[in-house]
Motif scaffolding. Structure first.
Motif, PDB file in Angstrom:
ATOM      1  N   LEU A  99      -2.146   3.053  -9.657  1.00 20.94           N
ATOM      2  CA  LEU A  99      -3.536   2.329  -9.422  1.00 20.94           C
ATOM      3  C   LEU A  99      -3.458   1.083 -10.475  1.00 20.94           C
ATOM      4  CD1 LEU A  99      -5.467   5.783  -9.198  1.00 20.94           C
ATOM      5  CD2 LEU A  99      -5.289   3.860  -7.553  1.00 20.94           C
ATOM      6  N   ARG A 103       1.071   4.166  -2.860  1.00 21.89           N
ATOM      7  CA  ARG A 103       1.316   5.301  -2.921  1.00 21.89           C
ATOM      8  C   ARG A 103       3.089   5.164  -2.599  1.00 21.89           C
ATOM      9  NH1 ARG A 103      -0.554  10.305  -2.286  1.00 21.89           N
ATOM     10  NH2 ARG A 103      -2.675   9.548  -1.416  1.00 21.89           N
ATOM     11  N   TYR A 113      -2.203   2.702 -13.852  1.00 27.13           N
ATOM     12  CA  TYR A 113      -2.439   4.158 -13.903  1.00 27.13           C
ATOM     13  C   TYR A 113      -1.367   4.589 -12.975  1.00 27.13           C
ATOM     14  CZ  TYR A 113      -6.755   3.897 -16.511  1.00 27.13           C
ATOM     15  OH  TYR A 113      -7.851   3.658 -17.264  1.00 27.13           O
ATOM     16  N   GLN A 163      -1.177   8.276 -10.645  1.00 26.36           N
ATOM     17  CA  GLN A 163      -1.839   9.430 -10.316  1.00 26.36           C
ATOM     18  C   GLN A 163      -1.032  10.430  -9.517  1.00 26.36           C
ATOM     19  OE1 GLN A 163      -5.594   9.123  -7.664  1.00 26.36           O
ATOM     20  NE2 GLN A 163      -6.486  10.625  -8.610  1.00 26.36           N
ATOM     21  N   ILE A 164      -0.958  11.497  -9.924  1.00 29.28           N
ATOM     22  CA  ILE A 164      -0.171  12.499  -9.151  1.00 29.28           C
ATOM     23  C   ILE A 164      -1.223  13.273  -8.389  1.00 29.28           C
ATOM     24  CG2 ILE A 164       1.082  14.736  -9.435  1.00 29.28           C
ATOM     25  CD1 ILE A 164       2.255  13.547 -12.174  1.00 29.28           C
ATOM     26  N   LEU A 165      -0.752  13.708  -7.333  1.00 33.10           N
ATOM     27  CA  LEU A 165      -1.550  14.332  -6.369  1.00 33.10           C
ATOM     28  C   LEU A 165      -2.353  15.514  -6.816  1.00 33.10           C
ATOM     29  CD1 LEU A 165      -2.453  14.255  -3.322  1.00 33.10           C
ATOM     30  CD2 LEU A 165      -0.653  15.989  -2.844  1.00 33.10           C
ATOM     31  N   TYR A 205     -12.643  -1.333 -12.839  1.00 31.59           N
ATOM     32  CA  TYR A 205     -12.559  -1.330 -11.040  1.00 31.59           C
ATOM     33  C   TYR A 205     -11.081  -1.036 -10.648  1.00 31.59           C
ATOM     34  CZ  TYR A 205     -17.382  -2.970 -11.999  1.00 31.59           C
ATOM     35  OH  TYR A 205     -18.766  -2.952 -12.445  1.00 31.59           O
ATOM     36  N   PHE A 206     -10.842  -0.128  -9.826  1.00 32.51           N
ATOM     37  CA  PHE A 206      -9.829   0.155  -9.230  1.00 32.51           C
ATOM     38  C   PHE A 206      -9.387  -0.531  -7.916  1.00 32.51           C
ATOM     39  CE2 PHE A 206      -7.790   3.149 -11.965  1.00 32.51           C
ATOM     40  CZ  PHE A 206      -8.949   3.680 -12.823  1.00 32.51           C
ATOM     41  N   GLY A 207      -8.165  -0.709  -7.612  1.00 32.46           N
ATOM     42  CA  GLY A 207      -7.765  -1.265  -6.351  1.00 32.46           C
ATOM     43  C   GLY A 207      -7.205   0.106  -5.540  1.00 32.46           C
ATOM     44  N   PRO A 208      -6.825  -0.187  -4.460  1.00 35.92           N
ATOM     45  CA  PRO A 208      -6.547   0.820  -3.291  1.00 35.92           C
ATOM     46  C   PRO A 208      -5.383   1.670  -3.708  1.00 35.92           C
ATOM     47  CG  PRO A 208      -5.962  -1.364  -2.400  1.00 35.92           C
ATOM     48  CD  PRO A 208      -6.509  -1.754  -3.737  1.00 35.92           C
ATOM     49  N   ARG A 229       0.765  -1.141   0.038  1.00 35.93           N
ATOM     50  CA  ARG A 229      -0.012  -0.046  -0.064  1.00 35.93           C
ATOM     51  C   ARG A 229       0.801   1.069   0.036  1.00 35.93           C
ATOM     52  NH1 ARG A 229      -5.186  -0.093   1.514  1.00 35.93           N
ATOM     53  NH2 ARG A 229      -4.716   2.135   0.535  1.00 35.93           N
ATOM     54  N   TYR A 230       2.154   1.272   0.701  1.00 30.68           N
ATOM     55  CA  TYR A 230       2.753   2.096   0.694  1.00 30.68           C
ATOM     56  C   TYR A 230       4.461   1.667   0.541  1.00 30.68           C
ATOM     57  CZ  TYR A 230      -0.878   4.055   3.000  1.00 30.68           C
ATOM     58  OH  TYR A 230      -2.438   4.723   3.331  1.00 30.68           O
ATOM     59  N   TYR A 262      -5.222  -2.878 -16.002  1.00 29.58           N
ATOM     60  CA  TYR A 262      -4.469  -1.593 -16.403  1.00 29.58           C
ATOM     61  C   TYR A 262      -3.712  -1.013 -15.225  1.00 29.58           C
ATOM     62  CZ  TYR A 262      -9.178  -1.655 -19.034  1.00 29.58           C
ATOM     63  OH  TYR A 262     -10.379  -1.748 -19.841  1.00 29.58           O
ATOM     64  N   PRO A 322      -6.282  10.157 -12.846  1.00 31.47           N
ATOM     65  CA  PRO A 322      -5.305   8.993 -13.050  1.00 31.47           C
ATOM     66  C   PRO A 322      -5.019   9.182 -14.779  1.00 31.47           C
ATOM     67  CG  PRO A 322      -7.094   8.125 -11.746  1.00 31.47           C
ATOM     68  CD  PRO A 322      -7.359   9.510 -12.180  1.00 31.47           C
ATOM     69  N   MET A 357       0.733   8.082  -6.883  1.00 33.66           N
ATOM     70  CA  MET A 357      -0.129   6.833  -6.602  1.00 33.66           C
ATOM     71  C   MET A 357       0.062   5.938  -7.798  1.00 33.66           C
ATOM     72  SD  MET A 357      -2.380   5.370  -4.232  1.00 33.66           S
ATOM     73  CE  MET A 357      -3.451   6.472  -3.322  1.00 33.66           C
TER      74      MET A 357
END
Lengths: 112, 120
Positions: B91, B116, B35, B37-39, B110-113, B9-10, B33, B43, B89
């Motif tokens: 994804l 980061r 992806y 994602q910048i803060l 559908y995305f996962g958590p 997760r991190y 997929y 995404p 992040m």
């Protein structure tokens, strides 16, 4: 750039009111649109989707409206609750692949 | 309810180190997929798999990023060497095989958590 992305448009609503989040999309050939909700530190969560052959679709407390003439998509949330506070993204899919193109997001704040 | 799993997760790493992220899609989903994602932004697709084959990796920085899905199920995304600008992040998402979803629309992703990543 990153500095623009950090300043998300914000919609502040009173708990119990209806919310309308808007999105302009870029490709007139896009045939599928989807809304996601993203809470801080989590992945995007599917809310509702719509194909281009429709102009309205309803879910539980949510409605998506599609206006292809002006390339505009909106998400309506009825009786907004504190748990609805999050960033909302719209995304579009072109007609030739499954690639989603995401908008820049809107932050929804629900006041108790 | 079935979910997309991701680990870790991190992740905190130093620049020039190698990092790897793992994703297990929803069972039966053929399309996967990755992806980034910048803060504060939406995404952006890095790579798309259909079963074990890459469909689209046009936005993947191939000098340092690699992705594989050897058996058409789970997938690994690797960065080597990591750079400061890779902090984001990561994804993973999956979507059903066309015709099998049971839903009206098969394009739903559908995305996962997410993982980061912080590069120091």
């Amino acid at each position: 750039g990153e500095s623009v992305g950090l300043h998300l448009p914000t919609l502040s609503v009173q708990e119990g009111d209806n919310s309308i989040i808007n999105c302009a999309y870029s490709n007139s050939a896009s045939d599928y649109f989807i809304w996601y909700k993203q809470e801080s530190g989590k992945g995007p969560q599917f809310i509702i989707d719509i194909r281009s052959n429709m102009d309205k679709r309803q879910g539980q407390r949510v409605t998506v409206l599609l206006n292809k003439t002006v390339k505009h998509l909106s998400l309506q949330i009825a009786a907004t609750q504190p748990g609805d506070s999050a960033v909302y993204f719209c995304a579009e899919k072109g007609d030739s692949s499954y690639k989603l193109i995401f908008g820049s997001g809107t932050r929804l704040l629900v006041r108790p | 309810e079935a979910e997309v799993a991701q680990s870790p997760r991190y992740k905190i790493t130093e620049k020039s180190q190698a990092v790897a992220f793992w994703c297990d899609p929803i069972s039966g989903h053929a399309t996967l997929y990755w992806y980034r994602q910048i803060l504060g932004q939406g995404p952006e697709l890095l790579v798309q798999f259909q079963d074990e084959s890459v469909v689209d990796d046009s936005q993947l920085p191939k000098d340092r990023f690699s992705a594989e899905r050897l058996k058409g199920v789970d997938s690994t995304l690797k960065i080597q060497p990591a750079e400061l600008g890779d902090s984001a992040m990561y994804l993973c998402a999956s979507s059903p095989t066309p015709g099998t979803s049971g839903r009206e629309y098969q394009e739903t992703q559908y995305f996962g958590p997410g993982t980061r990543l912080l590069v120091l």
